[in-house]
Design a protein around this motif. Structure first.
Motif, PDB file in Angstrom:
ATOM      1  N   VAL A 165      34.198 -12.867  -5.568  1.00 33.45           N
ATOM      2  CA  VAL A 165      34.304 -13.486  -6.895  1.00 33.45           C
ATOM      3  C   VAL A 165      32.964 -14.101  -7.284  1.00 33.45           C
ATOM      4  O   VAL A 165      32.494 -13.945  -8.421  1.00 33.45           O
ATOM      5  N   ALA A 166      32.320 -14.784  -6.339  1.00 28.75           N
ATOM      6  CA  ALA A 166      31.022 -15.398  -6.619  1.00 28.75           C
ATOM      7  C   ALA A 166      29.994 -14.349  -7.001  1.00 28.75           C
ATOM      8  O   ALA A 166      29.177 -14.558  -7.915  1.00 28.75           O
ATOM      9  N   GLY A 167      30.023 -13.203  -6.318  1.00 31.49           N
ATOM     10  CA  GLY A 167      29.060 -12.149  -6.624  1.00 31.49           C
ATOM     11  C   GLY A 167      29.218 -11.604  -8.022  1.00 31.49           C
ATOM     12  O   GLY A 167      28.237 -11.187  -8.656  1.00 31.49           O
ATOM     13  N   ARG A 168      30.429 -11.609  -8.549  1.00 31.14           N
ATOM     14  CA  ARG A 168      30.666 -11.105  -9.910  1.00 31.14           C
ATOM     15  C   ARG A 168      30.399 -12.157 -10.969  1.00 31.14           C
ATOM     16  O   ARG A 168      30.049 -11.830 -12.112  1.00 31.14           O
ATOM     17  N   ALA A 169      30.560 -13.449 -10.590  1.00 24.13           N
ATOM     18  CA  ALA A 169      30.425 -14.515 -11.588  1.00 24.13           C
ATOM     19  C   ALA A 169      29.086 -15.232 -11.514  1.00 24.13           C
ATOM     20  O   ALA A 169      28.608 -15.759 -12.525  1.00 24.13           O
ATOM     21  N   SER A 170      28.470 -15.282 -10.319  1.00 23.77           N
ATOM     22  CA  SER A 170      27.197 -15.995 -10.171  1.00 23.77           C
ATOM     23  C   SER A 170      26.371 -15.327  -9.073  1.00 23.77           C
ATOM     24  O   SER A 170      25.735 -14.313  -9.327  1.00 23.77           O
ATOM     25  N   VAL A 171      26.402 -15.862  -7.854  1.00 22.02           N
ATOM     26  CA  VAL A 171      25.620 -15.324  -6.735  1.00 22.02           C
ATOM     27  C   VAL A 171      26.497 -15.314  -5.487  1.00 22.02           C
ATOM     28  O   VAL A 171      27.144 -16.326  -5.168  1.00 22.02           O
TER      29      VAL A 171
ATOM     30  N   ARG B  99      43.510 -15.833 -15.511  1.00 28.83           N
ATOM     31  CA  ARG B  99      42.755 -15.092 -14.509  1.00 28.83           C
ATOM     32  C   ARG B  99      41.337 -14.818 -15.020  1.00 28.83           C
ATOM     33  O   ARG B  99      41.133 -14.401 -16.147  1.00 28.83           O
ATOM     34  N   HIS B 100      40.343 -15.086 -14.152  1.00 30.17           N
ATOM     35  CA  HIS B 100      38.944 -14.897 -14.532  1.00 30.17           C
ATOM     36  C   HIS B 100      38.554 -13.433 -14.350  1.00 30.17           C
ATOM     37  O   HIS B 100      39.031 -12.767 -13.422  1.00 30.17           O
ATOM     38  N   PRO B 101      37.672 -12.904 -15.210  1.00 31.56           N
ATOM     39  CA  PRO B 101      37.262 -11.493 -15.070  1.00 31.56           C
ATOM     40  C   PRO B 101      36.648 -11.174 -13.706  1.00 31.56           C
ATOM     41  O   PRO B 101      36.662 -10.021 -13.275  1.00 31.56           O
ATOM     42  N   ALA B 102      36.112 -12.183 -13.004  1.00 34.34           N
ATOM     43  CA  ALA B 102      35.488 -11.928 -11.699  1.00 34.34           C
ATOM     44  C   ALA B 102      36.517 -11.792 -10.582  1.00 34.34           C
ATOM     45  O   ALA B 102      36.172 -11.355  -9.481  1.00 34.34           O
ATOM     46  N   GLU B 103      37.760 -12.145 -10.840  1.00 37.51           N
ATOM     47  CA  GLU B 103      38.779 -12.109  -9.792  1.00 37.51           C
ATOM     48  C   GLU B 103      39.262 -10.686  -9.536  1.00 37.51           C
ATOM     49  O   GLU B 103      39.121  -9.802 -10.399  1.00 37.51           O
ATOM     50  N   PRO B 104      39.865 -10.438  -8.354  1.00 37.01           N
ATOM     51  CA  PRO B 104      40.452  -9.120  -8.080  1.00 37.01           C
ATOM     52  C   PRO B 104      41.478  -8.766  -9.145  1.00 37.01           C
ATOM     53  O   PRO B 104      42.209  -9.637  -9.644  1.00 37.01           O
ATOM     54  N   ALA B 105      41.549  -7.502  -9.486  1.00 41.46           N
ATOM     55  CA  ALA B 105      42.433  -7.073 -10.570  1.00 41.46           C
ATOM     56  C   ALA B 105      43.887  -7.023 -10.140  1.00 41.46           C
ATOM     57  O   ALA B 105      44.781  -7.043 -10.984  1.00 41.46           O
ATOM     58  N   ASP B 106      44.139  -6.914  -8.820  1.00 44.16           N
ATOM     59  CA  ASP B 106      45.527  -6.769  -8.390  1.00 44.16           C
ATOM     60  C   ASP B 106      46.081  -8.093  -7.861  1.00 44.16           C
ATOM     61  O   ASP B 106      46.483  -8.952  -8.620  1.00 44.16           O
TER      62      ASP B 106
END
Length: 455
Positions: A414-420, A361-368
């Protein structure tokens, strides 16, 4: 039989009082009789249409007015201009747009009406007719210089939806002594409806000048998300074009590029979704590439749906160090993403094919929960009133968006947390370099998809 008696017969069926075959036949006969009364029936039907608590369902009145046609045109225009309530305005506009007329040119008085709402409604009515509105296309030209922006826009949309048959008229406007704004709009419509082939050398040069004038200093805008896109941490445009096998790059505004991507994802043309790609300027350090490259659109038979994406991300990450791919769809809750680092895919997820999920799981993904786990079960709202269910789902989406919980358009979060995040583009987004639209291998063979784009 009096008009109010005919309406009462129709109302009995609508209220479920008499649903026998005899009752339904009587209601149908009453409808035919009202249509036959023509102008005589328009007033009573308009009273039903604008009544907040009508004795007959307003859709019955609307359908009958549409069938009556031309005698109802001017009275409906009067209602649109001076509607007693917003509900009445909406109902009258809907009825107005579907009148059964001998020719679309019958809307001519409405197109020249002193009230802008009527002019806008008439333009919308012609837009609804698509190519069938072509005989009235010339009547729309004065509205391109209308003082009201909504009317100007409506006239432009109607001309665009009239299709290729409007091109000779637009070329005529370009060569006429029309106001500069009208000639500029005609140029945009020529490019939108006919594509590059519709422009002569002089007009093609004018479009490029228009883009060059608008592109510098253009403020990024939130995008409508429907389809796949890549994110690369580079500003090397030639390398990006080469990596995707793109050619024939033309500088565009961000608005035009976004419009092309949105249009192409809904295109019904052969290879319409894979003919071109929109490459953004560098946005907060990332170049975004929107669209479907030929390799992803035409994967080998039997290959898993994610195979082409995995190969592409692997190759891109070898070249640029990092490569992201995202997918979202406006019609449903589909979300997908892929992350690759230095030639290796470290995470792949597709809500439609969760069995293909790969990597941690990537850190940018939802935690739940991931989107396919967070969806409501089939039939969850079967016993809930439709309006209540709709209101709940709208509130649910807002909460999931605010809290970052998996749900519709999770890929954007997810994009907003990892890139744009393309949904979050705005004045605060740092934009550097140029936006371009370029052809894929399919585009080089089949050309640009036809259709209207915003400049």
């Amino acid at each position: 039989m009096e008009i109010h008696q005919l309406l009462r017969l129709i109302g009995r069926i609508g209220a479920g009082v008499d649903e026998t075959s005899t009752g339904r036949a009587a209601a149908d006969a009453a409808r035919h009789a009202l249509v036959a009364r023509g102008a005589q029936a328009v007033g009573p039907l308009l009273r039903v249409l604008t009544d907040e608590d009508p004795p007959v369902d307003w859709t019955e009145a609307a359908a009958l007015l549409r069938r009556i046609g031309e005698p109802a045109l001017r009275p409906l225009a009067a209602v649109i201009a001076a509607a007693p309530t917003p509900t009445a305005a909406v109902r009258a506009g809907w009825t107005f747009s579907g009148l059964e007329l001998h020719s679309p040119t019958a809307y001519a008085p409405a197109l020249a009406h002193p009230h802008p709402r009527v002019r806008e409604a008439a333009a919308h009515a012609l837009q609804q007719r698509g190519p069938a509105a072509l005989p009235a296309a010339r009547l729309l030209l004065p509205l391109l210089a209308d003082p009201v922006a909504e009317v100007r826009a409506g006239a432009g949309w109607a001309l665009a939806d009239a299709g290729p048959g409007v091109l000779p008229l637009l070329r005529e406007v370009r060569r006429a002594r029309a106001p500069a704004g009208v000639r500029r709009t005609a140029l945009e419509l020529l490019a939108a409806v006919g594509g590059p082939a519709a422009l002569d050398a002089r007009d093609a040069a004018a479009v490029r000048r228009l883009i060059r004038a608008r592109a510098p200093g253009e403020v990024p805008e939130p995008m409508h998300l429907c389809g796949p896109w890549f994110a690369l941490p580079t500003g090397d445009l030639p390398a990006v074009l080469d990596a995707f096998g793109l050619s024939g790059a033309e500088r565009v505004t961000m608005r035009l590029g976004a419009s092309a991507w949105r249009h192409d994802q809904h295109s019904g043309a052969a290879h319409g979704a894979c003919a071109r790609m929109y490459v953004s300027p560098v946005l907060d350090g990332w170049t975004l590439v929107f669209g479907t490259a030929t390799g992803e659109a035409h994967r080998p038979a039997g290959e898993p749906p994610g195979g082409a994406v995995l190969r592409r991300c692997t190759a891109l990450s070898r070249r640029f160090g990092t490569a992201h791919w995202y997918g979202a769809r406006c019609a449903d809750d589909w979300s997908a993403w892929c992350f690759a680092e230095r030639g290796e895919v470290v995470r792949f997820y597709d809500a439609t094919y969760p069995e293909q999920t790969a990597g941690a799981r990537h850190p940018a993904e939802p935690a739940d929960a991931l989107p396919h786990e967070a969806a409501f079960a089939d039939g969850a709202f079967a016993d809930v009133d439709a309006l209540v269910a709709e209101a709940f789902l709208a509130s649910y989406e807002a909460v999931t968006r605010d809290l970052g919980i998996a749900g519709p358009r999770t890929a954007a979060l997810v994009a907003g947390r990892a890139s744009v995040n393309p949904l979050a583009l705005g004045p605060a987004t740092r934009a550097e370099g140029a936006a371009v639209l370029a052809l894929t291998a399919c585009g080089r063979t089949f050309g640009h998809p036809p259709g209207a784009l915003r400049v």
